[in-house]
Design an enzyme around this catalytic site. Structure first.
Site, PDB file in Angstrom:
ATOM      1  N   VAL A   1      17.956  -9.390  10.365  1.00 10.33           N
ATOM      2  CA  VAL A   1      17.314  -8.095   9.683  1.00 10.33           C
ATOM      3  C   VAL A   1      18.541  -7.614   8.825  1.00 10.33           C
ATOM      4  CG1 VAL A   1      16.518  -5.776  10.042  1.00 10.33           C
ATOM      5  CG2 VAL A   1      16.041  -7.498  11.680  1.00 10.33           C
TER       6      VAL A   1
ATOM      7  N   ALA B   1      23.493  -5.391   8.335  1.00 11.00           N
ATOM      8  CA  ALA B   1      22.541  -6.403   8.810  1.00 11.00           C
ATOM      9  C   ALA B   1      22.887  -6.590  10.204  1.00 11.00           C
ATOM     10  CB  ALA B   1      22.723  -7.649   7.933  1.00 11.00           C
ATOM     11  N   LYS B   2      21.998  -7.299  10.796  1.00 11.30           N
ATOM     12  CA  LYS B   2      22.435  -7.770  12.079  1.00 11.30           C
ATOM     13  C   LYS B   2      21.399  -8.856  12.561  1.00 11.30           C
ATOM     14  CE  LYS B   2      24.937  -6.422  15.831  1.00 11.30           C
ATOM     15  NZ  LYS B   2      26.029  -5.400  15.751  1.00 11.30           N
ATOM     16  N   GLY B   3      21.914  -9.894  13.610  1.00 10.90           N
ATOM     17  CA  GLY B   3      21.039 -10.820  13.880  1.00 10.90           C
ATOM     18  C   GLY B   3      21.229 -11.116  15.415  1.00 10.90           C
TER      19      GLY B   3
ATOM     20  N   ASP C   1      29.102 -10.439  17.963  1.00 12.94           N
ATOM     21  CA  ASP C   1      28.606  -9.260  18.724  1.00 12.94           C
ATOM     22  C   ASP C   1      28.551  -9.686  20.263  1.00 12.94           C
ATOM     23  OD1 ASP C   1      27.801  -6.598  17.863  1.00 12.94           O
ATOM     24  OD2 ASP C   1      26.036  -7.305  19.355  1.00 12.94           O
TER      25      ASP C   1
END
Ligand code: GLU
Length: 423
Positions: A66, A111-113, A152
């Protein structure tokens, strides 16, 4: 209310984030027509990640990336491997990255996944196949100028190396700047692994001084003893504080006199977690929340400090090593009770700050010493926490709302000055 058809109004991390935006909105009246920008991600990609397991069977995993905001620069944020990953969570984590990079004034968006998977249940080869297939599925939206992933929860430098290699294979040349948190000999930065924990300590030290909480003999409790929690705790011990309680995925341990850190490190080398450590007694997971402590470091997952826990917490200072550990209602209770909370978007920003240094070093192909990195990290974090402290005093608000005021001002000004295409 999310106003997004693809997200439920449940009690997830995205709703926590929206409540935080509602709290800052009154301070951003001059930019109010842009506030909704913050309440919806720019782009959300959901991918199917099929892999061949070691036994020859095929399994499908759900993957996400995202990009919440790209207004101030490329997307930036980690990739999480955890069985609870879903769109709601990844959206919130991506939004917190937008706020975090802006709070530190780094030239990035957020952003992050993530992949919905328990990485501990996979073999190393399966983990590699999963990572490479996921990278290939998101490769058209990532890149050094587009969106730069990082580690992460559940991922590490090794995984970042596979991402770099897979992306580079697609490009036909080595692209080190596509991901940060890589192994040092693959273009990673010195100091990156310890950076998040270091930032928790640095910001905690500054705020402890402001609220006149001496670190000597301060009782520290930590939830989550991975990369972030352990490094922060060890730095507090170096500053003469004591670790009195630790909770991790294996259990909760307590020693009101302070634990022997050398023995603890040895135990952790030989075991999966803190359970069974002999220099402390095992207590129940519920008891952890009421033990006597001065400083509490949540360094695990979001949604840990509920209203009830906030009511009973004995800490004077909460340092959010995790992203989103505190529910909005709990946040208000802590503020009312005079507990100082250093919010995640500042407190745990040491990681993304050294990720920024890594990206800069990769771009320049010129690498800095660990000493230089730590000096620059400390300077940036100290300035950021002081600016937030000052804003909180001026506006008479919590440190979280103050951090959001500074960050959202930067994000929304960028949005306004760029204008809405096609105008
Ligand atoms: N996953 C970390 C965070 O939540 C680091 C992100 C990065 O280095 O880009 O801040």
């Amino acid at each position: 209310m999310s106003n997004l058809s693809y997200i439920n109004d449940n009690d997830g991390a995205w709703q926590t984030y929206l409540a935080q935006i509602d709290r800052v909105a009154p301070y951003l009246e001059h930019l109010k027509e842009y506030i909704d920008t913050l309440k919806r991600p720019k782009r959300a990609l959901i991918v199917d990640v099929p892999i061949v397991m070691d036994d020859g069977s095929i399994r499908h995993f759900e993957g996400y990336r995202v990009q919440h905001s790209l207004s101030r620069g490329p997307g930036k944020g980690g990739i999480r491997y955890h069985p609870d990953v879903d769109l709601n969570e990844v959206m919130a984590l991506s939004a917190w990255m937008t706020i975090k990079t802006a709070a530190l004034n780094l030239p990035f968006g957020g952003a992050k996944g993530g992949i919905r998977v328990d990485p501990r249940s996979l073999s190393l080869r399966e983990l590699e196949r999963l990572t490479r297939r996921y990278t290939s599925e998101i490769s058209h939206i990532i890149g050094p100028q587009k969106d730069i992933p990082a580690p992460d929860v559940g991922t590490n430098p090794h995984v970042m190396g596979w991402i770099m290699d897979t992306y580079s294979s697609g490009q036909g040349h080595t692209v080190t700047g596509v991901v940060t948190g890589k192994p040092v000999h693959l273009g990673g930065s010195l100091g990156r692994i310890k950076a998040t924990g270091r930032g928790v300590f640095i910001t905690g030290q500054q705020v402890a001084q402001k609220i006149q909480l001496p670190l000597k003999d301060a009782k520290v409790a930590v939830q989550g003893f991975g990369n972030v929690g352990s490094e922060a705790a060890y730095l507090f011990v170096q500053a003469q504080a004591k670790i009195v309680a630790i909770q991790d995925h294996t259990g909760t341990i307590y020693n009101p006199e302070g634990m022997n850190v050398d023995a603890l490190k040895l135990h952790l080398e030989q075991h999966q977690g803190v359970a069974g450590f002999t220099d402390a007694k095992a207590i129940s997971n519920d008891e952890f929340w009421t033990v006597e402590m001065d400083i509490f470091i949540p360094a695990a997952l979001e949604g840990q400090i509920t209203a009830e826990r906030a009511q009973n917490l004995t800490a004077k200072l909460v340092l959010e090593g995790a992203n989103g550990p505190t529910y909005p209602q709990a946040d208000d209770i802590l503020t009312q009770r005079g507990v100082t909370v250093v919010p995640d978007v500042i407190c745990n920003a040491g990681g993304v700050t050294v990720s920024y240094f890594e990206w800069v070093q990769d771009m320049a192909s010129f690498f800095w010493s660990e000493e230089e990195i730590n000096q620059r990290l400390d300077a940036l974090m100290i300035k950021a926490i002081h600016d937030v402290w000052q804003t909180a005093e001026e506006k008479v608000c919590s440190l979280r709302t103050a951090a959001y005021i500074l960050a959202c001002e930067r994000i929304l000004r960028a949005r306004k000055e760029r204008g809405i295409f096609p105008g």
